[in-house]
Design an enzyme around this catalytic site. Structure first.
Site, PDB file in Angstrom:
ATOM      1  CG  ASN A  46     -37.116 -35.794  -2.779  1.00 45.27           C
ATOM      2  OD1 ASN A  46     -37.482 -34.918  -3.570  1.00 45.27           O
ATOM      3  ND2 ASN A  46     -37.937 -36.361  -1.898  1.00 45.27           N
ATOM      4  CE  LYS A  75     -37.909 -34.346   1.236  1.00 48.17           C
ATOM      5  NZ  LYS A  75     -38.201 -34.654   2.624  1.00 48.17           N
ATOM      6  CG  HIS A 135     -41.431 -38.754  -0.546  1.00 45.41           C
ATOM      7  ND1 HIS A 135     -41.852 -38.079   0.575  1.00 45.41           N
ATOM      8  CD2 HIS A 135     -40.083 -38.777  -0.486  1.00 45.41           C
ATOM      9  CE1 HIS A 135     -40.791 -37.703   1.276  1.00 45.41           C
ATOM     10  NE2 HIS A 135     -39.702 -38.114   0.648  1.00 45.41           N
ATOM     11  CD  GLU A 190     -41.774 -34.830   2.303  1.00 45.93           C
ATOM     12  OE1 GLU A 190     -41.519 -34.384   1.174  1.00 45.93           O
ATOM     13  OE2 GLU A 190     -40.910 -34.951   3.199  1.00 45.93           O
ATOM     14  CD  GLU A 231     -37.230 -41.117   1.901  1.00 48.98           C
ATOM     15  OE1 GLU A 231     -36.175 -40.491   1.841  1.00 48.98           O
ATOM     16  OE2 GLU A 231     -38.328 -40.635   1.559  1.00 48.98           O
ATOM     17  N   GLY A 234     -36.464 -35.235   7.718  1.00 48.50           N
ATOM     18  CA  GLY A 234     -36.408 -33.819   8.084  1.00 48.50           C
ATOM     19  C   GLY A 234     -36.338 -33.558   9.569  1.00 48.50           C
ATOM     20  CB  SER A 261     -32.074 -37.131   9.317  1.00 38.02           C
ATOM     21  OG  SER A 261     -33.272 -36.427   9.587  1.00 38.02           O
TER      22      SER A 261
HETATM   23  P1  13P Z   1     -34.283 -35.416   4.714  1.00 41.28           P
HETATM   24  O1  13P Z   1     -32.966 -35.938   4.192  1.00 41.28           O
HETATM   25  O2  13P Z   1     -34.398 -33.923   4.625  1.00 41.28           O
HETATM   26  O3  13P Z   1     -34.592 -35.971   6.064  1.00 41.28           O
HETATM   27  O4  13P Z   1     -35.429 -35.956   3.721  1.00 41.28           O
HETATM   28  C1  13P Z   1     -35.465 -37.305   3.409  1.00 41.28           C
HETATM   29  C2  13P Z   1     -36.428 -37.511   2.313  1.00 41.28           C
HETATM   30  O5  13P Z   1     -37.625 -37.406   2.482  1.00 41.28           O
HETATM   31  C3  13P Z   1     -35.878 -37.815   0.992  1.00 41.28           C
HETATM   32  O6  13P Z   1     -36.888 -38.234   0.116  1.00 41.28           O
END
Ligand code: 13P
Length: 264
Positions: A13, A15, A105, A107, A175, A181, A221
């Site tokens: 992903n 983003k 997601h 976010e 997640e 992150g 992560s």
């Molecule tokens: P990270 O791998 O950067 O922690 O992000 C995970 C994520 O949100 C994947 O959709």
């Protein structure tokens, strides 16, 4: 539960990173790295989820070079078409050979106020157009403290699936919000505990076959250093990778997690 071999899925992903030219460069590098490593795409599926503006360029590259990576979108509209300024429909994505779409997601749940109902309707819209929804669920640090790890993910998946036809294929991505992150991944055991609880819930709200066949990914992560631990768990069938999916070498090492397991 019937025994079904689930093909692992490693999904990147991106983003809101990389324009369409950078997207082409990254996909080429990932594909070359995996070719050098003689990666078996049938044994471990690989998907990238670029921003919308990159999809057409990546689709063209994948088709021209006959690359076996799958294409995913990071979101979609719950509506079919019409007066929804700024939205992208499932049919538009399907036309670009998009195989998967993330829905819910954290976010988007957090930053755009998406409810479980919206997430479910998006999953339904994707599925109706032949795009497999990747339904994202996960608890915040506060949720974890108040309710434990599994309660919120279970409530989220249950609510989303109410809107999806019973026979629709989907993927679940667990997640934990606190792991995204942060550099602080869940432990493999934490991921397994929630994945197992999710699979049991799938059995309750669907049936044994669907529960056994559905892939449950871990995200938060993930790196080449910790991937083997997650994929060594019986109920974890892949990973949704954020930051580490933007680096070709690192992402291709994650995709080749089976080699780390053998090497260990
Ligand atoms: P990270 O791998 O950067 O922690 O992000 C995970 C994520 O949100 C994947 O959709």
């Amino acid at each position: 539960m019937p025994f079904v071999e689930r093909t692992p899925l490693i999904a990147g992903n991106w983003k809101m990173n990389l324009d369409h030219l950078q997207a082409i460069a990254l996909v080429q590098k990932v594909a070359w790295a995996l070719q050098d490593a003689r990666h078996d795409y049938a044994a471990t599926e690989v998907a990238v989820f670029p921003p919308f503006t990159d999809l057409r360029s990546v689709q063209t590259l994948l088709a021209a070079d006959k690359l076996s990576l799958a294409l995913g979108a990071q979101d979609l509209s719950p509506h079919e078409s019409g007066a929804y300024t700024g939205d992208i429909s499932a049919a538009m994505l399907a036309k670009l050979d998009v195989a998967y779409a993330l829905v819910g997601h954290s976010e988007r749940r957090g930053g755009h106020g998406e409810s479980d109902e919206t997430v479910g309707l998006k999953a339904r819209a994707a599925s109706a157009a032949g795009v497999v929804p990747v339904i994202c669920v996960g608890e915040t640090a506060e949720d974890l403290e108040q309710h434990g790890a599994a309660a919120i993910p279970l409530a989220q998946i249950t609510a989303a699936l109410e809107h999806l036809p019973r026979d629709a294929e989907f993927v679940v991505a667990y997640e934990p919000v606190w792991a995204i992150g942060s550099g602080q991944a869940a432990t493999p055991q934490q991921a397994e505990d929630v994945a197992r609880a999710l699979r049991e819930r799938l059995r309750d709200v669907r049936d044994d076959e669907r529960a056994a066949a559905t892939r449950i990914l871990y995200g938060g992560s993930v790196t080449s250093q910790n991937i083997a631990g997650f994929l060594g768990q019986p109920n974890v069938d892949g990973a949704l990778v954020g930051g580490a999916s933007l680096k070709a070498d690192e992402f291709s090492r994650i995709v080749q997690f089976k080699k780390h397991v053998t090497a260990a």
